[in-house]
Scaffold this active site. Structure first.
Site, PDB file in Angstrom:
ATOM      1  N   HIS A 201     -25.587 -35.404  12.983  1.00 55.50           N
ATOM      2  CA  HIS A 201     -24.732 -35.112  11.827  1.00 55.50           C
ATOM      3  C   HIS A 201     -23.361 -35.766  11.985  1.00 55.50           C
ATOM      4  O   HIS A 201     -22.893 -36.045  13.094  1.00 55.50           O
ATOM      5  CB  HIS A 201     -24.578 -33.603  11.647  1.00 55.50           C
ATOM      6  CG  HIS A 201     -23.923 -32.923  12.808  1.00 55.50           C
ATOM      7  ND1 HIS A 201     -22.554 -32.934  13.007  1.00 55.50           N
ATOM      8  CD2 HIS A 201     -24.439 -32.207  13.838  1.00 55.50           C
ATOM      9  CE1 HIS A 201     -22.260 -32.263  14.101  1.00 55.50           C
ATOM     10  NE2 HIS A 201     -23.376 -31.811  14.637  1.00 55.50           N
TER      11      HIS A 201
ATOM     12  N   ARG B  43     -24.409 -28.502   8.701  1.00 58.35           N
ATOM     13  CA  ARG B  43     -23.870 -29.839   8.948  1.00 58.35           C
ATOM     14  C   ARG B  43     -24.957 -30.908   9.018  1.00 58.35           C
ATOM     15  O   ARG B  43     -24.754 -32.039   8.560  1.00 58.35           O
ATOM     16  CB  ARG B  43     -23.015 -29.841  10.217  1.00 58.35           C
ATOM     17  CG  ARG B  43     -23.701 -29.331  11.489  1.00 58.35           C
ATOM     18  CD  ARG B  43     -22.636 -28.988  12.514  1.00 58.35           C
ATOM     19  NE  ARG B  43     -23.146 -28.620  13.831  1.00 58.35           N
ATOM     20  CZ  ARG B  43     -23.482 -27.399  14.205  1.00 58.35           C
ATOM     21  NH1 ARG B  43     -23.418 -26.405  13.311  1.00 58.35           N
ATOM     22  NH2 ARG B  43     -23.883 -27.144  15.435  1.00 58.35           N
TER      23      ARG B  43
ATOM     24  N   GLU C 148     -28.874 -27.201  17.081  1.00 56.08           N
ATOM     25  CA  GLU C 148     -28.068 -27.592  18.229  1.00 56.08           C
ATOM     26  C   GLU C 148     -28.340 -26.668  19.422  1.00 56.08           C
ATOM     27  O   GLU C 148     -28.890 -25.562  19.259  1.00 56.08           O
ATOM     28  CB  GLU C 148     -26.585 -27.536  17.846  1.00 56.08           C
ATOM     29  CG  GLU C 148     -25.581 -27.836  18.953  1.00 56.08           C
ATOM     30  CD  GLU C 148     -25.741 -29.210  19.587  1.00 56.08           C
ATOM     31  OE1 GLU C 148     -26.801 -29.452  20.213  1.00 56.08           O
ATOM     32  OE2 GLU C 148     -24.807 -30.022  19.485  1.00 56.08           O
TER      33      GLU C 148
ATOM     34  N   HIS D  97     -28.782 -32.723  15.816  1.00 57.89           N
ATOM     35  CA  HIS D  97     -27.542 -32.455  16.553  1.00 57.89           C
ATOM     36  C   HIS D  97     -27.488 -33.215  17.870  1.00 57.89           C
ATOM     37  O   HIS D  97     -28.504 -33.720  18.357  1.00 57.89           O
ATOM     38  CB  HIS D  97     -27.433 -30.951  16.795  1.00 57.89           C
ATOM     39  CG  HIS D  97     -27.540 -30.167  15.532  1.00 57.89           C
ATOM     40  ND1 HIS D  97     -26.451 -29.792  14.781  1.00 57.89           N
ATOM     41  CD2 HIS D  97     -28.631 -29.719  14.846  1.00 57.89           C
ATOM     42  CE1 HIS D  97     -26.853 -29.149  13.695  1.00 57.89           C
ATOM     43  NE2 HIS D  97     -28.173 -29.092  13.722  1.00 57.89           N
TER      44      HIS D  97
END
Length: 253
Positions: free
Chosen positions: A14, A65, A92, A187
């Site tokens: 991202h 995100r 993440e 991520h």
């Protein structure tokens, strides 16, 4: 004809998030892209379009995100209709008790060496949160159908790889085997874990591997679905700048 026509897989971290901008450990905490991150995501889409990439399916985490990045990139490609599969296994790394902490302040409190171990080592997780903590994902309704025993309280990169691989094998790999061209928006650490597997990076070497925000990496895969070739797309100078920005997150000014 695109020089990348034989590349079946693209991964993209991202764009810069509001918490990246504030230099905080984010993990599973949800936040949006910063203005800079929005531009990075759009630029990723422009690069992919200019290089001739087209995708049949996209995979994404459940965090905002990454979803914003994927949408903005596909929008620049005139391909927002692309089917998207979302899953928590692409989230993440869970930073445990470090989530929400400023990275420089963490260095001042615990020492640079310890924080580097927590951030970049392969098998040492940060201190875990309690199940009563708001940072335990079972309290978030997007994970209501996930067995709490599967949800992390803290993770090392080794732990992240262990949760990413079932999704790779059961969701992404079948798409690739069906001949679909795949993009994964996720991520820094979920993609570092996948990169480690695909590229055969050692436990020691992965410590120094950083993924820049918003710069796509394309893969041409072997018959056994490992990396035959992998390359970042776009301007090499911008790639170096963003990688150095990631490395500098725990450095004092």
């Amino acid at each position: 004809m695109s020089q990348y026509k034989d590349y079946q897989l693209v991964i993209v971290r991202h764009g810069e998030s509001e918490w990246n901008k504030l230099n905080l450990f984010t993990g599973w905490r949800d936040c949006r892209l910063s203005e800079k991150g929005v531009e990075e995501a759009k630029a990723a889409g422009v690069t992919l379009k200019n290089d001739g990439f087209e995708f049949d399916v996209a995979h994404c985490s459940l965090l905002t995100r990454a979803n914003q990045t994927l949408y903005l990139a596909l929008d620049q490609m005139d391909a927002v209709w692309t089917p998207v599969k979302k899953h928590w296994r692409l989230n993440e790394r869970h930073y445990g008790a470090l989530q929400g902490a400023n990275k420089i302040e963490a260095v001042e409190k615990f020492g640079e060496a310890q924080v580097k171990i927590w951030r970049r080592s392969y098998d040492v997780p940060p201190p875990p949160v309690e199940t009563s903590s708001a940072d335990f994902p079972a309290h978030d309704r997007r994970y209501k159908d996930v067995d709490p025993a599967e949800l992390p309280k803290s993770e090392s990169l080794k732990d992240v790889l262990a949760r990413v691989m079932p999704y790779w094998e059961n969701a992404v790999l079948p798409d690739l085997k069906a001949g679909k061209r795949v993009i994964i928006a996720a991520h820094g650490n979920s993609l570092r874990a996948l990169l480690k597997y695909l590229e055969g990076v050692s436990d020691n070497d992965i410590i120094d591997v950083d993924l820049p925000t918003g710069i796509p990496k394309a893969y041409r895969l072997t018959a056994d679905w490992k990396a035959a070739d992998a390359k970042f797309l776009g301007d090499p100078a911008e790639l170096e700048r963003r990688i150095n920005a990631v490395k500098a997150q725990t450095k004092k000014a």
